[in-house]
Design an enzyme around this catalytic site. Structure first.
Site, PDB file in Angstrom:
ATOM      1  N   TYR A  25     -41.994 -27.853   0.660  1.00  0.00           N
ATOM      2  CA  TYR A  25     -41.068 -27.411  -0.399  1.00  0.00           C
ATOM      3  C   TYR A  25     -41.176 -25.899  -0.605  1.00  0.00           C
ATOM      4  O   TYR A  25     -40.185 -25.196  -0.769  1.00  0.00           O
ATOM      5  CB  TYR A  25     -41.360 -28.163  -1.712  1.00  0.00           C
ATOM      6  CG  TYR A  25     -40.624 -27.567  -2.877  1.00  0.00           C
ATOM      7  CD1 TYR A  25     -39.251 -27.740  -3.019  1.00  0.00           C
ATOM      8  CD2 TYR A  25     -41.281 -26.762  -3.806  1.00  0.00           C
ATOM      9  CE1 TYR A  25     -38.558 -27.142  -4.066  1.00  0.00           C
ATOM     10  CE2 TYR A  25     -40.597 -26.159  -4.853  1.00  0.00           C
ATOM     11  CZ  TYR A  25     -39.235 -26.352  -4.975  1.00  0.00           C
ATOM     12  OH  TYR A  25     -38.554 -25.741  -5.999  1.00  0.00           O
ATOM     13  N   SER A 107     -38.945 -18.909 -13.949  1.00  0.00           N
ATOM     14  CA  SER A 107     -37.800 -19.738 -13.551  1.00  0.00           C
ATOM     15  C   SER A 107     -37.389 -20.680 -14.683  1.00  0.00           C
ATOM     16  O   SER A 107     -38.234 -21.169 -15.446  1.00  0.00           O
ATOM     17  CB  SER A 107     -38.198 -20.573 -12.329  1.00  0.00           C
ATOM     18  OG  SER A 107     -37.228 -21.559 -12.063  1.00  0.00           O
ATOM     19  N   GLN A 128     -35.231 -16.156 -15.494  1.00  0.00           N
ATOM     20  CA  GLN A 128     -34.154 -16.551 -14.571  1.00  0.00           C
ATOM     21  C   GLN A 128     -33.393 -17.738 -15.154  1.00  0.00           C
ATOM     22  O   GLN A 128     -33.992 -18.714 -15.623  1.00  0.00           O
ATOM     23  CB  GLN A 128     -34.768 -16.932 -13.211  1.00  0.00           C
ATOM     24  CG  GLN A 128     -33.775 -17.453 -12.188  1.00  0.00           C
ATOM     25  CD  GLN A 128     -33.630 -18.964 -12.211  1.00  0.00           C
ATOM     26  OE1 GLN A 128     -34.550 -19.679 -12.617  1.00  0.00           O
ATOM     27  NE2 GLN A 128     -32.474 -19.455 -11.801  1.00  0.00           N
ATOM     28  N   TYR A 130     -30.596 -20.818 -14.567  1.00  0.00           N
ATOM     29  CA  TYR A 130     -29.621 -21.710 -13.944  1.00  0.00           C
ATOM     30  C   TYR A 130     -28.780 -22.226 -15.096  1.00  0.00           C
ATOM     31  O   TYR A 130     -29.329 -22.827 -16.038  1.00  0.00           O
ATOM     32  CB  TYR A 130     -30.309 -22.895 -13.253  1.00  0.00           C
ATOM     33  CG  TYR A 130     -30.936 -22.590 -11.912  1.00  0.00           C
ATOM     34  CD1 TYR A 130     -30.217 -21.934 -10.917  1.00  0.00           C
ATOM     35  CD2 TYR A 130     -32.239 -22.983 -11.614  1.00  0.00           C
ATOM     36  CE1 TYR A 130     -30.786 -21.677  -9.672  1.00  0.00           C
ATOM     37  CE2 TYR A 130     -32.808 -22.732 -10.369  1.00  0.00           C
ATOM     38  CZ  TYR A 130     -32.074 -22.073  -9.404  1.00  0.00           C
ATOM     39  OH  TYR A 130     -32.622 -21.822  -8.174  1.00  0.00           O
ATOM     40  N   THR A 156     -28.972 -16.579 -11.708  1.00  0.00           N
ATOM     41  CA  THR A 156     -28.884 -16.944 -10.288  1.00  0.00           C
ATOM     42  C   THR A 156     -27.498 -17.492 -10.007  1.00  0.00           C
ATOM     43  O   THR A 156     -27.059 -18.450 -10.643  1.00  0.00           O
ATOM     44  CB  THR A 156     -29.975 -17.975  -9.941  1.00  0.00           C
ATOM     45  OG1 THR A 156     -31.241 -17.365 -10.189  1.00  0.00           O
ATOM     46  CG2 THR A 156     -29.903 -18.396  -8.479  1.00  0.00           C
ATOM     47  N   ARG A 165     -31.941 -30.144   1.632  1.00  0.00           N
ATOM     48  CA  ARG A 165     -33.249 -29.972   2.270  1.00  0.00           C
ATOM     49  C   ARG A 165     -33.786 -31.350   2.642  1.00  0.00           C
ATOM     50  O   ARG A 165     -34.412 -32.030   1.822  1.00  0.00           O
ATOM     51  CB  ARG A 165     -34.203 -29.236   1.327  1.00  0.00           C
ATOM     52  CG  ARG A 165     -33.685 -27.869   0.911  1.00  0.00           C
ATOM     53  CD  ARG A 165     -34.643 -27.164  -0.031  1.00  0.00           C
ATOM     54  NE  ARG A 165     -34.004 -26.005  -0.631  1.00  0.00           N
ATOM     55  CZ  ARG A 165     -34.252 -25.562  -1.871  1.00  0.00           C
ATOM     56  NH1 ARG A 165     -35.141 -26.188  -2.625  1.00  0.00           N
ATOM     57  NH2 ARG A 165     -33.638 -24.508  -2.341  1.00  0.00           N
ATOM     58  N   LYS A 255     -28.453 -12.547  -9.435  1.00  0.00           N
ATOM     59  CA  LYS A 255     -29.279 -12.789  -8.245  1.00  0.00           C
ATOM     60  C   LYS A 255     -28.516 -13.644  -7.250  1.00  0.00           C
ATOM     61  O   LYS A 255     -28.080 -14.753  -7.585  1.00  0.00           O
ATOM     62  CB  LYS A 255     -30.576 -13.495  -8.654  1.00  0.00           C
ATOM     63  CG  LYS A 255     -31.486 -13.875  -7.497  1.00  0.00           C
ATOM     64  CD  LYS A 255     -32.832 -14.333  -8.026  1.00  0.00           C
ATOM     65  CE  LYS A 255     -33.782 -14.742  -6.921  1.00  0.00           C
ATOM     66  NZ  LYS A 255     -33.494 -16.068  -6.381  1.00  0.00           N
ATOM     67  N   HIS A 279     -31.822 -16.199  -1.201  1.00  0.00           N
ATOM     68  CA  HIS A 279     -32.624 -17.238  -1.857  1.00  0.00           C
ATOM     69  C   HIS A 279     -33.752 -17.677  -0.910  1.00  0.00           C
ATOM     70  O   HIS A 279     -34.117 -18.848  -0.834  1.00  0.00           O
ATOM     71  CB  HIS A 279     -31.735 -18.431  -2.219  1.00  0.00           C
ATOM     72  CG  HIS A 279     -32.194 -19.220  -3.414  1.00  0.00           C
ATOM     73  ND1 HIS A 279     -31.537 -19.191  -4.622  1.00  0.00           N
ATOM     74  CD2 HIS A 279     -33.245 -20.057  -3.598  1.00  0.00           C
ATOM     75  CE1 HIS A 279     -32.157 -20.001  -5.478  1.00  0.00           C
ATOM     76  NE2 HIS A 279     -33.210 -20.524  -4.869  1.00  0.00           N
ATOM     77  N   ARG A 282     -33.164 -20.658   1.598  1.00  0.00           N
ATOM     78  CA  ARG A 282     -33.396 -22.027   1.126  1.00  0.00           C
ATOM     79  C   ARG A 282     -32.122 -22.760   0.730  1.00  0.00           C
ATOM     80  O   ARG A 282     -32.172 -23.944   0.441  1.00  0.00           O
ATOM     81  CB  ARG A 282     -34.327 -21.998  -0.090  1.00  0.00           C
ATOM     82  CG  ARG A 282     -35.695 -21.468   0.200  1.00  0.00           C
ATOM     83  CD  ARG A 282     -36.460 -21.151  -1.068  1.00  0.00           C
ATOM     84  NE  ARG A 282     -36.750 -22.312  -1.889  1.00  0.00           N
ATOM     85  CZ  ARG A 282     -37.734 -23.178  -1.666  1.00  0.00           C
ATOM     86  NH1 ARG A 282     -38.518 -22.997  -0.633  1.00  0.00           N
ATOM     87  NH2 ARG A 282     -37.932 -24.195  -2.461  1.00  0.00           N
TER      88      ARG A 282
HETATM   89  C1  LIG Z   1     -40.695 -22.658  -3.924  1.00  0.00           C
HETATM   90  C2  LIG Z   1     -39.545 -21.772  -4.312  1.00  0.00           C
HETATM   91  C3  LIG Z   1     -38.837 -22.047  -5.468  1.00  0.00           C
HETATM   92  C4  LIG Z   1     -37.773 -21.211  -5.853  1.00  0.00           C
HETATM   93  N1  LIG Z   1     -37.137 -21.442  -7.039  1.00  0.00           N
HETATM   94  C5  LIG Z   1     -36.184 -20.579  -7.474  1.00  0.00           C
HETATM   95  C6  LIG Z   1     -35.612 -20.716  -8.770  1.00  0.00           C
HETATM   96  O1  LIG Z   1     -35.973 -21.595  -9.536  1.00  0.00           O
HETATM   97  N2  LIG Z   1     -34.637 -19.838  -9.130  1.00  0.00           N
HETATM   98  C7  LIG Z   1     -34.217 -18.825  -8.299  1.00  0.00           C
HETATM   99  O2  LIG Z   1     -33.342 -18.034  -8.666  1.00  0.00           O
HETATM  100  N3  LIG Z   1     -34.782 -18.652  -7.082  1.00  0.00           N
HETATM  101  C8  LIG Z   1     -35.754 -19.489  -6.653  1.00  0.00           C
HETATM  102  N4  LIG Z   1     -36.339 -19.293  -5.431  1.00  0.00           N
HETATM  103  C9  LIG Z   1     -35.927 -18.146  -4.611  1.00  0.00           C
HETATM  104  C10 LIG Z   1     -36.783 -16.916  -4.930  1.00  0.00           C
HETATM  105  O3  LIG Z   1     -36.515 -16.432  -6.222  1.00  0.00           O
HETATM  106  C11 LIG Z   1     -36.531 -15.763  -3.937  1.00  0.00           C
HETATM  107  O4  LIG Z   1     -35.161 -15.450  -3.885  1.00  0.00           O
HETATM  108  C12 LIG Z   1     -37.022 -16.089  -2.521  1.00  0.00           C
HETATM  109  O5  LIG Z   1     -38.230 -16.809  -2.581  1.00  0.00           O
HETATM  110  C13 LIG Z   1     -37.244 -14.804  -1.745  1.00  0.00           C
HETATM  111  O6  LIG Z   1     -37.635 -15.056  -0.439  1.00  0.00           O
HETATM  112  P1  LIG Z   1     -39.174 -15.055   0.048  1.00  0.00           P
HETATM  113  O7  LIG Z   1     -39.764 -16.340  -0.451  1.00  0.00           O
HETATM  114  O8  LIG Z   1     -39.049 -15.023   1.518  1.00  0.00           O
HETATM  115  O9  LIG Z   1     -39.836 -13.847  -0.567  1.00  0.00           O
HETATM  116  C14 LIG Z   1     -37.401 -20.112  -5.025  1.00  0.00           C
HETATM  117  C15 LIG Z   1     -38.127 -19.853  -3.868  1.00  0.00           C
HETATM  118  C16 LIG Z   1     -39.197 -20.655  -3.505  1.00  0.00           C
HETATM  119  C17 LIG Z   1     -39.973 -20.306  -2.268  1.00  0.00           C
END
Ligand SMILES: Cc1cc2nc3c(=O)[nH]c(=O)nc-3n(C[C@H](O)[C@H](O)[C@H](O)COP(=O)(O)O)c2cc1C
Length: 384
Positions: A25, A107, A128, A130, A156, A165, A255, A279, A282
């Site tokens: 995850y 978050s 952040q 949602y 976001t 996923r 974002k 993101h 992801r």
């Molecule tokens: C486990 C995980 C959970 C995430 N949850 C959120 C979230 O709740 N809200 C959001 O805007 N981005 C979320 N993201 C995206 C991150 O804010 C960010 O954009 C991203 O991790 C950047 O890439 P990097 O992991 O390669 O540094 C999440 C990323 C990961 C790895």
């Protein structure tokens, strides 16, 4: 933590510590992971050319984001469920941010309330959002974030629906969480996580929950039917940005912007900053990479907005590359999470230390003493 020499070392430790479902995850992408694979390739292809014979004995990487000085251009990105990566994960992560004098973005889907994170860490916090279907409930949450001292609201805009996923489903880590023989054995095979994180959380606070959900919807994470009112709104539009601009007194950041025209619209809506982001690869698997679109976004709106970038940062030189492409600051998500899983706040502090040290080395070897000089080193053969 001194045995951790780079982000990959922390990642290996995180992999050993976390159950596979949780590690995947954290670590993986979406669908066929085309974007995730391409992310490293794009960043690695960027080359910076050094200037010769410059006195680099007085190097600095301090900067100012939204008028607030900070010792390094990093921000810890919002990550859902960080609280499960280590004991009291969100507070520990915020402590790491505090130790480095950088903001931690909480978050919407954190397991700890922003009030408790603020109290437990004393860190500078961003929040952040949602947007939920029930806008009034979202606004009430923002009032709490403001009350807890959040300096910035990060809306976001790249997650209109839950992404696809498949590995989460296979690992029994989808929503609802469906324990299988495999996922039960997976957890049992990681007793350090089971005892230090899960059992301790259970004893102290009960089953982990999404802490920001209103009382009547706060079911343990992984359950469905938390209530339609707080499911993701699929009709979020510029109208919401207008409303948020009126409601939120602090800085407003969008974002997930990937097009110059949207950056210009953000300016027109009174937004203070944007995060150019995939993101972390992801969500949508066919996106351009942050580094590919950043220069045109900077050209369109860079003078009127603070432009942050994220996705794929694993080395200090990646931070240097985003700054060279015109970003004012850089968010990092997985790297400090690996550190958190590897060793709580000390692990996250160590990873941030590594990124800062690598950025410093990169600057010295490029013949630079200030971050603002980075764009001059971006390899453009015409300018060499
Ligand atoms: C486990 C995980 C959970 C995430 N949850 C959120 C979230 O709740 N809200 C959001 O805007 N981005 C979320 N993201 C995206 C991150 O804010 C960010 O954009 C991203 O991790 C950047 O890439 P990097 O992991 O390669 O540094 C999440 C990323 C990961 C790895």
């Amino acid at each position: 933590m001194s045995e951790i020499l780079n982000v990959e070392d922390a990642r290996r430790r995180a992999r050993a510590f976390l159950p596979r479902g949780l590690f995947e995850y954290l670590d993986r992408g979406t669908e066929d992971e085309v974007s995730l694979r391409g992310s490293r390739a794009v960043l690695e292809a960027i080359r910076l050319a050094p200037q010769a014979l410059v006195d680099v004995s007085q190097r600095r990487q301090d900067t100012s984001l939204f008028g607030v000085a900070q010792p390094t251009p990093l921000v810890i990105a919002p990550t859902a469920v960080a609280g499960l990566m280590g004991h009291d994960g969100e507070v520990e992560m915020a402590k790491a941010a505090k130790a480095h004098g950088i903001p931690f973005c909480v978050s919407t889907q954190s397991m700890t309330t922003i009030e408790r994170i603020a109290e437990g860490s004393g860190a500078r916090l961003w929040f952040q959002l949602y947007v939920w279907k029930n806008r009034a409930r979202s606004m009430a949450l923002l009032d709490r974030a403001m009350g807890a001292g959040a300096e910035a609201l990060v809306l976001t805009i790249d997650t209109a629906v839950s992404p696809n996923r498949e590995y989460n489903k296979r690992n029994g880590f989808g929503i609802p969480i469906q324990p299988t023989l495999r996922s039960t054995l997976d957890v049992l095979a990681h007793p350090r996580w089971l005892v230090n994180v899960f059992a301790r959380t259970l004893l102290k606070d009960g089953m982990p929950v999404f802490a920001h959900y209103p009382d009547e919807f706060r079911t343990p994470i992984g359950r469905t039917a938390v209530g339609d009112e707080i499911s993701l709104a699929t009709d979020v539009s510029w109208k919401d940005v207008e409303i948020l601009r009126k409601h939120w007194r602090g800085r407003l950041i969008l974002k997930g912007v990937l097009r110059p025209a949207d950056a210009v619209k953000a300016v027109e809506h009174g937004v203070d900053g944007i995060v150019v982001s995939t993101h972390g690869s992801r969500n949508l698997d066919c996106l351009p990479h942050t580094a590919q679109v950043l220069p045109s976004i900077v050209a369109a709106a860079g003078k009127r907005l603070t432009i942050l970038a994220d996705s794929g940062v694993r080395r200090g030189s990646d931070v240097a590359k985003y700054l060279a492409l015109g970003a004012d600051g850089v968010l990092t998500g997985r790297a400090p999470l690996y550190g958190l899983a590897a060793g709580g706040s000390a692990g996250a502090i160590r990873v941030l230390e590594i990124l800062r040290a690598e950025l410093d080395t990169t600057m010295a070897l490029l013949g630079l003493t200030r971050l603002e000089q980075l764009p001059e080193t971006l390899l453009d053969p015409a300018r060499l």
